[in-house]
Design an enzyme around this catalytic site. Sequence first.
Site, PDB file in Angstrom:
ATOM      1  N   SER A 144       0.844  -1.187   0.000  1.00 45.03           N
ATOM      2  CA  SER A 144       0.000   0.000   0.000  1.00 45.03           C
ATOM      3  C   SER A 144       0.881   1.239   0.000  1.00 45.03           C
ATOM      4  O   SER A 144       2.026   1.207   0.463  1.00 45.03           O
ATOM      5  CB  SER A 144      -0.894   0.020   1.244  1.00 45.03           C
ATOM      6  N   TYR A 158      -1.506  -0.987  10.349  1.00 51.01           N
ATOM      7  CA  TYR A 158      -1.578  -1.079   8.889  1.00 51.01           C
ATOM      8  C   TYR A 158      -0.323  -0.560   8.186  1.00 51.01           C
ATOM      9  O   TYR A 158       0.238  -1.279   7.341  1.00 51.01           O
ATOM     10  CB  TYR A 158      -2.826  -0.334   8.404  1.00 51.01           C
TER      11      TYR A 158
END
Length: 270
Positions: A144, A158
């Site tokens: 990401s 995350y």
Amino acid sequence: MTSAPARPFALVTGASSGMGAAFARALAARGYDLCLTARRLDRLERLAEDLAAAHGIEAFAVAADLGAFEAEGPILAAIAARGRRVDLLVNNAGFSIPQSFAATPWLRQRDFLMTLVVAPCALAHAVIPGMVERGHGRIINVASLAGFAPGAAGHSLYPGAKSLMIKFSQALDAEYRAKGLSVTAVCPGFTRTEFAQANATQHLMDEAPRLFWQSAETVVETALRANDLGRVVVIPGWHNRLAAALLQHLPQGLVAAAVRRGSAKYHLGD
């Protein structure tokens, strides 16, 4: 009379929707047989049937919760039972937790780490020896843009998990490129999937400018082309590449402050 060579075989995790389903469709169009895994077996089976009918490939579904201990075992056993070996692994399964770290039950945080870190590493560890033996293989790890960002309130694990996927991909490339493996970490930004619906932030994501969104199909095609070319880290979209450059090269104090302000609305608190 010799039999036709077997089609290449791919394993796609998180394949029931979004980017995982887009990977499955793109790989079926490329002539790959498929093992599709996720928790929602009904969706997987429908997708497998549709792809087999549309492309003349073999596709089968294996229901699995990658947050469970040694979740990779049944998936690998189902593949072995069909006499197949993985030529391309797509580690796509994932989710996020917008609440504060301690406000979320530890079992949920542990499931996050198992799904986004432990399971991808376990699957790669299982399939790499066969790839090395055959002298070819491909791994695509879905990371990401957040993997380049500092941590902020909410989504506590995350950025770290996605940063690990980037570094893990780089390490695998350094170890196995000469042995015929192509490893890529794809680092998308805002992507149109069901991801935000799952963590109850869709109403917030809808406020983001449409210019910054990409389709799952665009991200997948970028990832596959990059893997074809042996690129290790790929960031789809010029705006995301610009953001990654700023995240890495601006003074970190300035970056941290900007990220905290920008991400505050995606933190659902305690």
